[in-house]
Design a protein around this motif. Structure first.
Motif, PDB file in Angstrom:
ATOM      1  N   GLU A 244      41.089 107.683  55.255  1.00 31.34           N
ATOM      2  CA  GLU A 244      40.956 108.015  53.832  1.00 31.34           C
ATOM      3  C   GLU A 244      40.952 109.245  52.651  1.00 31.34           C
ATOM      4  OE1 GLU A 244      38.217 104.637  53.950  1.00 31.34           O
ATOM      5  OE2 GLU A 244      39.540 103.084  53.060  1.00 31.34           O
ATOM      6  N   GLU A 245      40.646 109.749  53.390  1.00 31.07           N
ATOM      7  CA  GLU A 245      40.849 110.916  52.373  1.00 31.07           C
ATOM      8  C   GLU A 245      41.644 112.004  52.470  1.00 31.07           C
ATOM      9  OE1 GLU A 245      37.643 113.715  53.312  1.00 31.07           O
ATOM     10  OE2 GLU A 245      38.956 115.491  52.397  1.00 31.07           O
ATOM     11  N   HIS A 263      43.437 103.923  69.236  1.00 31.62           N
ATOM     12  CA  HIS A 263      42.182 104.333  69.029  1.00 31.62           C
ATOM     13  C   HIS A 263      41.204 104.561  67.795  1.00 31.62           C
ATOM     14  CE1 HIS A 263      43.576 105.218  73.516  1.00 31.62           C
ATOM     15  NE2 HIS A 263      42.863 104.008  73.858  1.00 31.62           N
ATOM     16  N   ARG A 264      40.848 103.391  67.811  1.00 31.28           N
ATOM     17  CA  ARG A 264      40.276 103.259  65.844  1.00 31.28           C
ATOM     18  C   ARG A 264      39.298 104.665  66.033  1.00 31.28           C
ATOM     19  NH1 ARG A 264      42.953  98.839  66.651  1.00 31.28           N
ATOM     20  NH2 ARG A 264      43.595  97.561  64.381  1.00 31.28           N
ATOM     21  N   GLY A 265      38.809 105.389  65.062  1.00 29.91           N
ATOM     22  CA  GLY A 265      38.000 106.621  65.232  1.00 29.91           C
ATOM     23  C   GLY A 265      38.234 108.020  65.938  1.00 29.91           C
ATOM     24  N   GLU A 266      39.177 108.131  66.748  1.00 28.86           N
ATOM     25  CA  GLU A 266      39.906 109.080  67.207  1.00 28.86           C
ATOM     26  C   GLU A 266      40.513 109.821  66.062  1.00 28.86           C
ATOM     27  OE1 GLU A 266      41.152 109.287  71.250  1.00 28.86           O
ATOM     28  OE2 GLU A 266      38.316 108.471  71.716  1.00 28.86           O
ATOM     29  N   GLU A 267      42.623 109.373  66.350  1.00 32.09           N
ATOM     30  CA  GLU A 267      43.048 109.798  65.614  1.00 32.09           C
ATOM     31  C   GLU A 267      43.227 108.877  64.235  1.00 32.09           C
ATOM     32  OE1 GLU A 267      44.040 108.096  68.588  1.00 32.09           O
ATOM     33  OE2 GLU A 267      45.267 106.432  68.135  1.00 32.09           O
ATOM     34  N   VAL A 268      43.326 107.586  64.415  1.00 32.45           N
ATOM     35  CA  VAL A 268      43.242 106.854  63.197  1.00 32.45           C
ATOM     36  C   VAL A 268      41.621 106.063  62.830  1.00 32.45           C
ATOM     37  CG1 VAL A 268      43.911 104.641  64.052  1.00 32.45           C
ATOM     38  CG2 VAL A 268      44.639 105.702  61.667  1.00 32.45           C
ATOM     39  N   THR A 269      41.588 106.514  61.879  1.00 31.97           N
ATOM     40  CA  THR A 269      40.010 105.163  61.402  1.00 31.97           C
ATOM     41  C   THR A 269      40.535 103.582  61.174  1.00 31.97           C
ATOM     42  OG1 THR A 269      39.908 105.162  59.008  1.00 31.97           O
ATOM     43  CG2 THR A 269      39.382 107.310  60.188  1.00 31.97           C
ATOM     44  N   ALA A 270      39.710 102.898  61.480  1.00 30.64           N
ATOM     45  CA  ALA A 270      39.447 102.020  61.531  1.00 30.64           C
ATOM     46  C   ALA A 270      40.203 101.140  60.650  1.00 30.64           C
ATOM     47  CB  ALA A 270      38.167 101.010  61.553  1.00 30.64           C
ATOM     48  N   VAL A 272      41.769 102.741  57.704  1.00 28.92           N
ATOM     49  CA  VAL A 272      42.917 102.826  57.389  1.00 28.92           C
ATOM     50  C   VAL A 272      43.995 101.971  58.277  1.00 28.92           C
ATOM     51  CG1 VAL A 272      44.664 104.870  57.534  1.00 28.92           C
ATOM     52  CG2 VAL A 272      42.867 105.513  57.019  1.00 28.92           C
ATOM     53  N   ILE A 273      44.315 101.794  59.496  1.00 28.88           N
ATOM     54  CA  ILE A 273      44.608 101.193  60.531  1.00 28.88           C
ATOM     55  C   ILE A 273      44.981  99.735  60.384  1.00 28.88           C
ATOM     56  CG2 ILE A 273      43.227 101.175  63.038  1.00 28.88           C
ATOM     57  CD1 ILE A 273      46.046 101.842  64.278  1.00 28.88           C
ATOM     58  N   ASP A 274      43.592  99.661  59.601  1.00 30.83           N
ATOM     59  CA  ASP A 274      43.502  98.426  59.397  1.00 30.83           C
ATOM     60  C   ASP A 274      43.540  98.353  58.310  1.00 30.83           C
ATOM     61  OD1 ASP A 274      43.024  97.225  62.216  1.00 30.83           O
ATOM     62  OD2 ASP A 274      40.931  97.880  61.667  1.00 30.83           O
ATOM     63  N   GLY A 275      44.011  98.967  57.074  1.00 30.61           N
ATOM     64  CA  GLY A 275      44.226  99.196  55.899  1.00 30.61           C
ATOM     65  C   GLY A 275      45.085  97.980  55.339  1.00 30.61           C
ATOM     66  N   GLU A 276      45.010  98.493  53.568  1.00 34.84           N
ATOM     67  CA  GLU A 276      46.662  98.340  52.808  1.00 34.84           C
ATOM     68  C   GLU A 276      48.086  98.839  53.542  1.00 34.84           C
ATOM     69  OE1 GLU A 276      46.348  97.817  49.017  1.00 34.84           O
ATOM     70  OE2 GLU A 276      45.729  99.587  48.875  1.00 34.84           O
ATOM     71  N   ARG A 277      47.503  99.426  53.321  1.00 36.95           N
ATOM     72  CA  ARG A 277      48.705 101.064  53.747  1.00 36.95           C
ATOM     73  C   ARG A 277      49.261 100.635  54.974  1.00 36.95           C
ATOM     74  NH1 ARG A 277      46.818 103.956  49.076  1.00 36.95           N
ATOM     75  NH2 ARG A 277      49.029 105.215  48.931  1.00 36.95           N
ATOM     76  N   SER A 278      48.563 100.136  55.669  1.00 34.84           N
ATOM     77  CA  SER A 278      49.121 100.316  57.130  1.00 34.84           C
ATOM     78  C   SER A 278      50.298  99.122  57.566  1.00 34.84           C
ATOM     79  CB  SER A 278      47.587  99.818  58.018  1.00 34.84           C
ATOM     80  OG  SER A 278      48.634  99.498  59.250  1.00 34.84           O
ATOM     81  N   ARG A 279      51.199  99.215  57.927  1.00 36.36           N
ATOM     82  CA  ARG A 279      52.216  98.589  58.284  1.00 36.36           C
ATOM     83  C   ARG A 279      52.621  98.233  59.315  1.00 36.36           C
ATOM     84  NH1 ARG A 279      51.426  98.132  54.294  1.00 36.36           N
ATOM     85  NH2 ARG A 279      52.847  97.357  52.334  1.00 36.36           N
ATOM     86  N   VAL A 280      51.701  99.452  60.804  1.00 38.79           N
ATOM     87  CA  VAL A 280      51.490  99.164  62.262  1.00 38.79           C
ATOM     88  C   VAL A 280      52.115  97.699  62.828  1.00 38.79           C
ATOM     89  CG1 VAL A 280      49.890 101.005  62.571  1.00 38.79           C
ATOM     90  CG2 VAL A 280      49.382  98.838  63.108  1.00 38.79           C
TER      91      VAL A 280
END
Ligand code: CP
Ligand code: NVA
Length: 310
Positions: A244-245, A263-270, A272-280
């Motif tokens: 998030e930072e 891999h949540r907690g490695e290259e991306v935090t949960a 962020v990837i599960d958050g409102e800005r994610s378009r994955v």
């Protein structure tokens, strides 16, 4: 000359535009009616296999997915003999391979046999062009267009990064890559992207790349084939995480992309990837639309008709 798509740079800006137009079309003619598409996989896949199979079905064709063990590339018979065999049944040959040279050998064997069968790279150790086409589609849809947008790629400058940088170059999207020494794009990679018209920079600090970016993008630290180096890679890439930072440094409303698997907690935090800005998940679905657009383009679909211009 058959149009093989082994690398993103095998496509021109006009090809990319045509693929994106065909990918976005409401309905396409069944340009693969009665035709087969062979899909060979040396590595596992959730998205690419399913996206490619469904894209073929949507174009009226029949996909045949083949595990590498089944045909035994260079074990049961040579890569060239497998390619020639598949080329005698199928209109297109897609392949996910451990070594990029395998794709080059497939394309050369089909050309030498006089078969007009395009080879499409479904991921190699060097590139992932069908991913990059879906990435462009997602940026166009979710980041307010392509030209002049800024992408920050954070992490291992790997196959996904290489194709992304070239795709962005072809589409007028600026890219900043942040990677540590030993994991960066080579001078040749940068020169190729710049020759395609790309404005690409490479830095070591993720914060520098992320500043004001419209898109933050990352991929796994340990790619398929890199497993023996996993421990060293996790150590070396430990500071290259989208959290998030880092997202806070990007432009207001910036989106986050990841080719997946994540891999949540490695290259991306949960968060962020599960958050409102994610378009994955838009991006994952776009794999199918982009593959449909690419396959249609390779077999000569009418782009003007798809765009509603006739
Ligand atoms: N992004 C991607 O290529 O996913 P798969 O490995 O699941 O196909
Ligand atoms: N860089 C990753 C991408 C997976 C889709 C890999 O090659 O495994």
């Amino acid at each position: 000359m058959t149009r093989h798509v082994l690398s993103m740079s095998d496509l021109s800006p006009e090809d990319v535009q045509a693929v994106l137009t065909l990918a976005s079309a409401q309905a396409l003619a069944p340009v693969l009616a009665g035709a087969g598409v062979a899909l060979v996989f040396e590595h596992p896949s959730a998205r690419t296999r399913n996206a490619a199979e469904m894209a073929v079905v949507q174009l009226g064709g029949h996909p045949v997915t083949i595990g590498a063990a089944e045909v035994g590339l260079d074990r049961r018979e040579t890569v060239e003999d497998v390619a020639r065999t598949l080329g005698s049944y199928h209109r297109v040959l897609g392949a996910r391979v451990a070594r990029h040279a395998t794709l080059e050998r497939m394309a050369a064997a089909l050309d030498a046999a006089g078969r007009e069968v395009p080879v499409v790279n479904l991921l190699s150790d060097r590139e992932h062009p069908t991913q990059a086409l879906a990435d462009l589609l997602t940026i166009a849809q979710c980041a307010g267009g392509l030209k002049g947008r800024r992408v920050a790629y954070v992490g291992d400058a790997n196959n996904v990064c290489r194709s992304l940088v070239d795709a962005c170059a072809l589409a007028g999207v600026d890219v900043a890559v942040a990677a540590p020494p030993g994991y960066q794009l080579s001078a040749d990679d940068l020169a190729r992207a710049r020759a395609l018209g790309g404005r690409v920079t490479q830095v070591t600090r993720p914060e520098e790349a992320a500043e004001g970016a419209d898109v933050l993008y990352t991929d796994v630290w340990v790619s398929m084939g890199d497993e023996a180096d996993a421990e060293r890679r996790r150590r070396d890439l430990g500071a290259y995480r989208i959290d998030e930072e880092l997202l806070g440094r990007a432009a207001p409303g910036a989106i986050v992309l990841h080719c997946l698997p994540a891999h949540r907690g490695e290259e991306v935090t949960a968060a962020v990837i599960d958050g409102e800005r994610s378009r994955v998940w838009v991006q994952a679905e776009n794999r199918m639309h982009a593959l449909r657009g690419l396959l249609a383009h390779l077999v000569g679909a009418d782009t003007a008709e798809a765009a509603g211009e006739r």
